[in-house]
Design an enzyme around this catalytic site. Structure first.
Site, mmCIF file in Angstrom:
data_model
loop_
_atom_site.group_PDB
_atom_site.id
_atom_site.type_symbol
_atom_site.label_atom_id
_atom_site.label_comp_id
_atom_site.label_asym_id
_atom_site.label_seq_id
_atom_site.Cartn_x
_atom_site.Cartn_y
_atom_site.Cartn_z
ATOM 1 N N THR A 1 -4.413 8.266 10.633
ATOM 2 C CA THR A 1 -5.166 7.635 9.550
ATOM 3 C C THR A 1 -6.482 8.349 9.342
ATOM 4 O OG1 THR A 1 -4.230 5.497 10.021
ATOM 5 C CG2 THR A 1 -6.386 5.503 8.943
ATOM 6 N N THR B 1 -7.940 4.757 14.665
ATOM 7 C CA THR B 1 -6.672 5.392 14.328
ATOM 8 C C THR B 1 -5.776 5.336 15.558
ATOM 9 O OG1 THR B 1 -5.614 7.458 13.624
ATOM 10 C CG2 THR B 1 -7.665 7.691 14.836
HETATM 11 C C1 SD4 Z 1 -1.197 2.380 11.573
HETATM 12 N N1 SD4 Z 1 -3.248 3.047 12.621
HETATM 13 O O1 SD4 Z 1 -0.660 2.166 10.503
HETATM 14 C C2 SD4 Z 1 -2.280 3.412 11.625
HETATM 15 C C3 SD4 Z 1 -1.690 4.749 11.859
HETATM 16 C C4 SD4 Z 1 -2.667 5.710 12.413
HETATM 17 O O2 SD4 Z 1 -3.212 7.565 13.569
HETATM 18 O O3 SD4 Z 1 -3.796 5.602 12.441
HETATM 19 N N2 SD4 Z 1 -2.353 6.699 12.995
HETATM 20 O O4 SD4 Z 1 -0.857 1.831 12.615
#
Ligand code: SD4
Length: 302
Positions: free
Chosen positions: A151, A202
């Site tokens: 993210t 993230t």
């Molecule tokens: C999620 N936290 O949808 C997000 C994905 C993410 O690094 O950050 N990935 O769970």
């Protein structure tokens, strides 16, 4: 007055460079966060955010995004939105709504259309190819689903002392239709209060949410902890509790900044990159890794 911006993953660098010039000349932190995240959303090279983001199980790109204003505490968020170019801009617009400021799926799309946001098919040929290839490997059992996620999350401080945060993601690759992670969830994927500071996360949303980690970091900074201390304390505690109670912890990485422009990061994985720029630091990428419960950092790119 100091300014600063810190963002998850190296992919944020280009956006950080773009807006750090602006922040240095008085750009406000809401514009900085939105503009910098749009740069990531618009680049199909980044497979976990915006255009070219990896699809869900049904081969649809469903995106989550959020925006928060640290002065008014206004929050706007979308989840599971399809076919719009810049989810972060829709989230920012929603943050000025008194009611209905967090919309999902069809409702979010209806709002975006009514408010003139640009529609776009966010699924690229490359993403379909990766989907097909990975699907085969998942069926063969050589890889597991839900790997591959990054993210973009940002915290910014402008010269007037105003802070904002934003997040944008396609979530976990091969997620179930309708699955929502931490990124649009206040307190989990993001939080900011410009009397204190802001944080974004993230990693594996399902686990990040179990600790409301972004709020926890802001709370710790509010108790007087420096950003680095607050980030490490929060990640270390959630990681430990998850392992103790559930036997394992998913990936958790965070970046944060206080209202003086001091910043911190922490991770429980061995490769987390982030980008940062402040009045005293040119845009720089660092690599962070967890070594024996402690987060270590090294320079990647200045
Ligand atoms: C999620 N936290 O949808 C997000 C994905 C993410 O690094 O950050 N990935 O769970």
């Amino acid at each position: 007055m100091k300014w600063g911006i810190i963002a998850t993953w190296e992919m944020a660098l280009e956006g950080v460079i773009k807006v750090s010039n602006g922040l240095d000349k008085g750009m406000n932190s809401a514009d900085a966060v939105e503009e910098a995240i749009k740069v990531v959303e618009n680049n199909p090279k980044y497979r976990s955010v915006g255009y070219g983001g990896l699809p869900n199980e049904d081969c649809e790109v469903e995106l989550d995004a959020a925006f928060m204003d640290g002065d008014t505490l206004s929050i706007g968020a979308v989840a599971g939105i399809r076919n719009f170019k810049n989810p972060i801009s829709i989230a920012r617009k929603l943050s000025i709504e008194r009611f209905n400021c967090f919309l999902v799926g069809f409702g979010a799309e209806k709002y975006a259309l009514a408010n003139g946001f640009e529609e776009k098919n966010m699924l690229t040929k490359e993403s379909i190819d990766i989907y097909e290839e990975k699907k085969k490997k998942i069926i063969e059992g050589s890889i597991s689903p839900y790997e591959g996620h990054d993210t973009v999350g940002m915290v910014s401080l402008d010269m007037d002392g105003k802070m904002c945060v934003g997040t944008s993601t396609s979530g976990l690759f091969m997620k179930k239709k309708g699955r929502v992670g931490d990124s649009p969830i206040p307190g989990s994927g993001f939080y900011v209060d410009d009397n204190i500071g802001g944080a974004v996360a993230t990693g594996l949303g399902e686990d990040i949410m179990k600790g409301c980690i972004s709020y926890e970091i802001v709370r710790l900074m509010g108790e007087g902890h420096k950003p680095q201390e607050a980030a490490e304390k929060a990640v270390e505690k959630l990681n430990r509790e998850l392992i103790k109670r559930r036997g394992k912890a998913g990936d958790i990485s965070v970046v944060c900044m206080n209202n003086k422009g001091e910043w911190g990061i922490a991770t429980n994985i061995d490769k987390f990159t982030f980008a940062v720029a402040t009045a005293d630091l040119n845009p720089t990428v660092y690599l962070a890794r967890n070594e024996g419960g402690k987060t270590r950092m090294e320079l990647v790119k200045e």
